[in-house]
Write an enzyme that holds these catalytic residues in place. Structure first.
Site, PDB file in Angstrom:
ATOM      1  N   ASP A 154      -2.733  -9.728   8.104  1.00 32.45           N
ATOM      2  CA  ASP A 154      -2.400  -8.965   7.047  1.00 32.45           C
ATOM      3  C   ASP A 154      -1.305  -7.983   7.389  1.00 32.45           C
ATOM      4  OD1 ASP A 154      -2.385  -8.147   4.425  1.00 32.45           O
ATOM      5  OD2 ASP A 154      -4.557  -7.303   4.616  1.00 32.45           O
ATOM      6  N   GLU A 209       4.506 -12.627   1.231  1.00 30.35           N
ATOM      7  CA  GLU A 209       4.866 -11.482   0.148  1.00 30.35           C
ATOM      8  C   GLU A 209       6.282 -10.921   0.554  1.00 30.35           C
ATOM      9  OE1 GLU A 209       1.295  -9.189  -0.742  1.00 30.35           O
ATOM     10  OE2 GLU A 209       0.322 -10.992   0.643  1.00 30.35           O
ATOM     11  N   HIS A 214      -1.028  -2.528  -4.378  1.00 29.39           N
ATOM     12  CA  HIS A 214      -0.259  -3.276  -5.484  1.00 29.39           C
ATOM     13  C   HIS A 214      -0.225  -2.857  -6.830  1.00 29.39           C
ATOM     14  CE1 HIS A 214       0.047  -6.375  -2.395  1.00 29.39           C
ATOM     15  NE2 HIS A 214      -1.232  -6.893  -2.368  1.00 29.39           N
ATOM     16  N   HIS A 224       2.322 -12.690  -5.529  1.00 26.50           N
ATOM     17  CA  HIS A 224       1.194 -12.892  -4.511  1.00 26.50           C
ATOM     18  C   HIS A 224       0.481 -14.396  -4.400  1.00 26.50           C
ATOM     19  CE1 HIS A 224      -2.218 -11.557  -1.983  1.00 26.50           C
ATOM     20  NE2 HIS A 224      -1.650 -10.014  -2.279  1.00 26.50           N
ATOM     21  N   ARG A 240       0.594  -1.479  -0.134  1.00 23.88           N
ATOM     22  CA  ARG A 240       0.155  -0.144   0.199  1.00 23.88           C
ATOM     23  C   ARG A 240       0.876   1.264  -0.058  1.00 23.88           C
ATOM     24  NH1 ARG A 240      -2.600  -4.211   2.849  1.00 23.88           N
ATOM     25  NH2 ARG A 240      -4.760  -4.351   2.263  1.00 23.88           N
TER      26      ARG A 240
END
Length: 348
Positions: A250, A312, A106, A178, A81
């Site tokens: 996350d 990631e 992304h 991803h 982000r």
């Protein structure tokens, strides 16, 4: 070891998309398409000697054109982000594509996951190189960025992604993949019993919209402590604000050490498949598919939250806003380099 190519489908403009299968003949096989640099299959041997496809995917190019969740895709120019889609370089402010809650995620509206990549086959290395040139101003990012990603399946059952990029102006560059992993197989349901260890003593907490606050906090005494192996699902429903806000993990973890090093070890007791993740990046986002779009994905499988996890490897999210974070700034003519390996084995 071999590289096989087949027609995968055609884009609305008639452009052909191909699937490239890399098979080491020793228990590891990957399929990549040159639309979005997407990893559509990753097949490893389980403890019984059976093949298990350990990544989520979709069944057709048409479905990948609507790839909610970025399943298997290459991510760029900037992974994760950027707050308000804004950043400043050398006194100049830039505004990039907004596509999530007023922020850029992304790479913006049409990031690298939605691009057709040129492919060079390296049959002597069991690898393919995907190349894409992002024009100056694409999604608002400055400079013409030439990017190459080399996907390799190696004899020792390592799946390796090597990234390179160079720009004719100062810009930002933060690339990743991803893929959504389920080491019991993509159709096996919850990953709650997977055992995960992360080489990290610190994580970056988020605001409610998923943006790092700038803090770097110790994992000790929190659900973010994966320094010792534990089930992914052990604390996924913990009464802890950073977990409650997102329905799981996350978050970006600061990977301990420098250089190319071990970032994480994941193991599925049912299949016995072990995946070690190595990288040279400072951070890694653990995502437990908290918002995985429900519905049919690959081979008729119903997708549900927490049916997969992502690791990631990356520069920290929104790093331009926090001077104490590692920087994603890529100078004019400088080369961005990034290597991540997923090493597969079977537990005794």
């Amino acid at each position: 070891m071999s590289v096989n190519k087949r027609l995968y489908g055609k884009l609305p403009d008639g452009s052909e998309v191909f699937a490239y299968t890399l098979d080491n003949g020793n228990g590891l096989c990957a399929e990549i398409i040159n639309y979005g640099g997407i990893v559509t299959k990753l097949i490893a041997k389980d403890k019984y000697g059976n093949d298990r496809d350990v990544v989520l995917g979709r069944d057709s190019l048409e479905e990948y054109l609507r790839n909610d969740g970025y399943i298997g895709a290459a991510i760029g120019r900037h992974a994760n982000r950027i707050a308000n889609g804004e950043f400043e370089l050398s006194g100049t402010k830039y505004k990039v594509g907004i596509n999530e809650n007023g922020n850029s995620l992304h790479g913006g509206v049409e990031g690298f996951d939605k691009k057709l990549w040129y492919v060079t086959e390296l049959t002597d290395e069991n690898a393919v190189v995907l190349t894409y040139t992002s024009k100056d101003g694409e999604e608002g990012f400055p400079g013409k960025l030439v990017t190459a990603m080399k996907y390799s399946v190696m004899e020792d059952n390592t799946f390796r992604i090597e990234y390179r990029a160079v720009c004719d102006r100062e810009t930002v560059c933060n690339l990743t993949n991803h893929s959504y992993f389920n080491l019991n197989g993509f159709d096996s349901g919850s990953i709650g019993t997977h055992i995960l260890q992360i080489n990290s003593e610190f994580y970056t907490p988020n605001s409610a919209d998923g943006m790092p606050t700038g803090e770097v906090l110790s994992v000790a005494g929190t659900p973010f402590d994966f320094r010792a192996p534990k089930p992914i699902g052990q604390d996924i429903d913990a009464d802890f604000e950073q977990i409650r806000m997102f329905g799981g993990y996350d978050h970006n973890f600061a990977i301990s050490g420098r250089g190319f090093r071990l970032a994480a070890i994941a193991k599925a007791p049912e299949s016995g498949i072990v995946m070690q993740t190595y990288t040279d990046q400072p951070g890694m986002q653990l995502y437990t598919a908290n918002a995985l779009p429900e519905g049919v994905i690959k081979e008729g499988t119903e997708a549900h939250i927490h049916d997969a996890f992502c690791l990631e490897t990356q520069v920290f999210p929104n790093a331009m806003a926090h001077s104490h974070y590692p920087s994603p700034i890529l100078g004019k003519g400088r080369t961005y380099r990034h290597i991540t390996e997923y090493r597969f084995s079977v537990a005794e």
